[in-house]
Design a protein around this motif. Structure first.
Motif, PDB file in Angstrom:
ATOM      1  N   LYS A   1       0.796  -1.213   0.000  1.00  0.00           N
ATOM      2  CA  LYS A   1       0.000   0.000   0.000  1.00  0.00           C
ATOM      3  C   LYS A   1       0.835   1.273   0.000  1.00  0.00           C
ATOM      4  CE  LYS A   1      -3.927  -1.900   2.496  1.00  0.00           C
ATOM      5  NZ  LYS A   1      -4.779  -1.747   3.688  1.00  0.00           N
ATOM      6  N   ASP A   2       1.962   1.265   0.679  1.00  0.00           N
ATOM      7  CA  ASP A   2       2.770   2.471   0.824  1.00  0.00           C
ATOM      8  C   ASP A   2       3.884   2.569  -0.212  1.00  0.00           C
ATOM      9  OD1 ASP A   2       1.251   3.216   3.033  1.00  0.00           O
ATOM     10  OD2 ASP A   2       2.465   1.961   4.364  1.00  0.00           O
ATOM     11  N   ASP A   3       3.927   1.673  -1.164  1.00  0.00           N
ATOM     12  CA  ASP A   3       4.980   1.670  -2.181  1.00  0.00           C
ATOM     13  C   ASP A   3       4.690   2.746  -3.231  1.00  0.00           C
ATOM     14  OD1 ASP A   3       7.251   0.891  -3.498  1.00  0.00           O
ATOM     15  OD2 ASP A   3       6.264  -0.708  -4.615  1.00  0.00           O
ATOM     16  N   VAL A   4       5.759   3.366  -3.745  1.00  0.00           N
ATOM     17  CA  VAL A   4       5.622   4.363  -4.810  1.00  0.00           C
ATOM     18  C   VAL A   4       5.953   3.701  -6.141  1.00  0.00           C
ATOM     19  CG1 VAL A   4       6.093   6.332  -3.343  1.00  0.00           C
ATOM     20  CG2 VAL A   4       7.983   5.158  -4.471  1.00  0.00           C
ATOM     21  N   LEU A   5       5.537   4.358  -7.231  1.00  0.00           N
ATOM     22  CA  LEU A   5       5.770   3.793  -8.554  1.00  0.00           C
ATOM     23  C   LEU A   5       7.255   3.706  -8.880  1.00  0.00           C
ATOM     24  CD1 LEU A   5       4.472   2.732 -11.121  1.00  0.00           C
ATOM     25  CD2 LEU A   5       4.406   5.058 -11.989  1.00  0.00           C
ATOM     26  N   LEU A   6       7.981   4.796  -8.664  1.00  0.00           N
ATOM     27  CA  LEU A   6       9.429   4.816  -8.898  1.00  0.00           C
ATOM     28  C   LEU A   6      10.102   5.396  -7.666  1.00  0.00           C
ATOM     29  CD1 LEU A   6       9.635   6.211 -12.545  1.00  0.00           C
ATOM     30  CD2 LEU A   6      10.056   3.869 -11.814  1.00  0.00           C
ATOM     31  N   SER A   7      11.037   4.653  -7.102  1.00  0.00           N
ATOM     32  CA  SER A   7      11.785   5.168  -5.949  1.00  0.00           C
ATOM     33  C   SER A   7      12.833   6.167  -6.434  1.00  0.00           C
ATOM     34  CB  SER A   7      12.453   4.016  -5.204  1.00  0.00           C
ATOM     35  OG  SER A   7      13.452   3.442  -6.026  1.00  0.00           O
ATOM     36  N   ASP A   8      13.474   6.860  -5.491  1.00  0.00           N
ATOM     37  CA  ASP A   8      14.507   7.839  -5.855  1.00  0.00           C
ATOM     38  C   ASP A   8      15.656   7.183  -6.599  1.00  0.00           C
ATOM     39  OD1 ASP A   8      13.139   9.971  -4.822  1.00  0.00           O
ATOM     40  OD2 ASP A   8      14.087   9.839  -2.841  1.00  0.00           O
ATOM     41  N   SER A   9      16.059   6.011  -6.179  1.00  0.00           N
ATOM     42  CA  SER A   9      17.183   5.339  -6.852  1.00  0.00           C
ATOM     43  C   SER A   9      16.789   4.871  -8.256  1.00  0.00           C
ATOM     44  CB  SER A   9      17.667   4.159  -6.012  1.00  0.00           C
ATOM     45  OG  SER A   9      16.648   3.178  -5.901  1.00  0.00           O
ATOM     46  N   GLU A  10      15.564   4.425  -8.431  1.00  0.00           N
ATOM     47  CA  GLU A  10      15.118   4.009  -9.771  1.00  0.00           C
ATOM     48  C   GLU A  10      14.995   5.203 -10.716  1.00  0.00           C
ATOM     49  OE1 GLU A  10      11.504   2.107  -8.597  1.00  0.00           O
ATOM     50  OE2 GLU A  10      12.386   0.096  -8.703  1.00  0.00           O
ATOM     51  N   ARG A  11      14.503   6.338 -10.196  1.00  0.00           N
ATOM     52  CA  ARG A  11      14.353   7.522 -11.030  1.00  0.00           C
ATOM     53  C   ARG A  11      15.688   8.092 -11.476  1.00  0.00           C
ATOM     54  NH1 ARG A  11      12.838  11.836  -8.662  1.00  0.00           N
ATOM     55  NH2 ARG A  11      12.482  11.000  -6.598  1.00  0.00           N
ATOM     56  N   THR A  12      16.695   8.035 -10.645  1.00  0.00           N
ATOM     57  CA  THR A  12      17.977   8.668 -10.946  1.00  0.00           C
ATOM     58  C   THR A  12      19.051   7.675 -11.374  1.00  0.00           C
ATOM     59  OG1 THR A  12      18.607   8.533  -8.610  1.00  0.00           O
ATOM     60  CG2 THR A  12      17.490  10.560  -9.355  1.00  0.00           C
ATOM     61  N   HIS A  13      18.675   6.426 -11.612  1.00  0.00           N
ATOM     62  CA  HIS A  13      19.641   5.371 -11.916  1.00  0.00           C
ATOM     63  C   HIS A  13      20.481   5.693 -13.156  1.00  0.00           C
ATOM     64  CE1 HIS A  13      21.307   1.337 -11.929  1.00  0.00           C
ATOM     65  NE2 HIS A  13      20.941   1.208 -13.203  1.00  0.00           N
ATOM     66  N   TRP A  14      19.850   6.104 -14.263  1.00  0.00           N
ATOM     67  CA  TRP A  14      20.583   6.326 -15.509  1.00  0.00           C
ATOM     68  C   TRP A  14      20.796   7.802 -15.818  1.00  0.00           C
ATOM     69  CZ3 TRP A  14      16.532   2.431 -16.405  1.00  0.00           C
ATOM     70  CH2 TRP A  14      17.060   1.155 -16.444  1.00  0.00           C
ATOM     71  N   ARG A  15      20.525   8.673 -14.887  1.00  0.00           N
ATOM     72  CA  ARG A  15      20.592  10.105 -15.161  1.00  0.00           C
ATOM     73  C   ARG A  15      21.998  10.552 -15.552  1.00  0.00           C
ATOM     74  NH1 ARG A  15      18.287  14.186 -10.817  1.00  0.00           N
ATOM     75  NH2 ARG A  15      19.817  13.088  -9.571  1.00  0.00           N
TER      76      ARG A  15
END
Length: 195
Positions: free
Chosen positions: A45-59
Motif C-alpha cells: 500500500k505504501d509503495d511508490v511507482l518509482l523510488s529515488d534510486s530508480e528515477r535517478t539510476h541512468w541520469r
C-alpha cells in the motif's frame, strides 16, 4: 475516415485502454490489500511507482536524456498525427462543374448532398436517407445510407437509387461519373400477427 485510419484508431484506443485498465486495476488491487507477485512493480500500500534510486539510476549516463527526448518526441508526433487524422474534415465542400466554355463553376457540396438526400428519401420504400460527398472536387464520390421500410426489396431500392437520384445528380453537375458506396439497412418493425 479511411479504413486504415479506422483500424489504427481502434487498435490504439484499445491498447491504451487495456494498459490503463491493467495498471489502474493493479494499483487498486494492491491498495486494497491483495498480495502482488514478486516481479510486480508495487509491493504494498505504501509503495511508490518509482523510488529515488530508480528515477535517478541512468541520469548520469550520456545516452539517457537523448533517448528520453527522442522517445517523447516520437510519441508526440504520433499523437499529433493521430489527432489530425481523426479531426480532418472528410466532407467535400465544393464540386467543380464543367460549364462547357473552358471555365468551370463551383457547386457547393452541401447543396448536392441535400438534393441527393431528398431525392433518395422520396423514393418508394425508403424511410430515411443520408448522403455524404467525399473525394476530390473534380471527381466526387458519394456515400449514401438508406433506411428501407421492412418489406422493400434491397435490389429494387438500389436500382431505383442508381437510375434516379445518382443519375440526376451526375447529369446536373456535368460529371463523367459519380461513384457511390451505398449502405442499405432495414427499419425495425414489430412482428406481424397471423390469425
Amino acid at each position: 475516415m479511411s479504413a486504415v485510419l479506422r483500424v489504427v484508431n481502434r487498435v490504439l484506443l484499445g491498447l491504451v485502454g487495456l494498459v490503463l485498465v491493467v495498471l489502474g486495476g493493479s494499483v487498486l488491487a494492491v491498495g486494497l490489500g491483495v498480495n502482488p507477485p514478486s516481479w510486480w512493480i508495487h509491493d504494498g500500500k505504501d509503495d511508490v511507482l518509482l523510488s529515488d534510486s530508480e528515477r535517478t539510476h541512468w541520469r548520469d549516463d550520456g545516452w539517457w536524456w537523448p533517448t528520453v527526448i527522442a522517445v517523447l518526441a516520437v510519441l508526440l508526433l504520433l499523437a499529433l498525427w493521430w489527432l489530425t487524422a481523426v479531426l480532418r474534415r472528410r466532407r467535400l465542400t465544393e464540386v467543380l462543374v464543367d460549364t462547357g466554355d473552358g471555365e468551370g463553376a463551383l457547386l457547393r457540396g452541401r447543396a448536392l448532398e441535400t438534393v441527393l438526400t431528398s431525392e433518395a428519401a422520396s423514393m418508394d420504400g425508403v424511410q430515411r436517407a443520408h448522403t455524404h460527398l467525399t473525394g476530390r472536387r473534380a471527381a466526387p464520390e458519394a456515400r449514401v445510407r438508406l433506411l428501407l421500410e421492412p418489406h422493400v426489396d434491397p435490389g429494387t431500392a438500389l436500382t431505383d437509387l442508381t437510375a434516379q437520384a445518382l443519375t440526376h445528380a451526375r447529369e446536373s453537375a456535368g460529371l463523367a461519373s459519380l461513384p457511390a458506396e451505398v449502405r442499405l439497412r432495414a427499419a425495425k418493425h414489430r412482428a406481424e400477427r397471423v390469425s
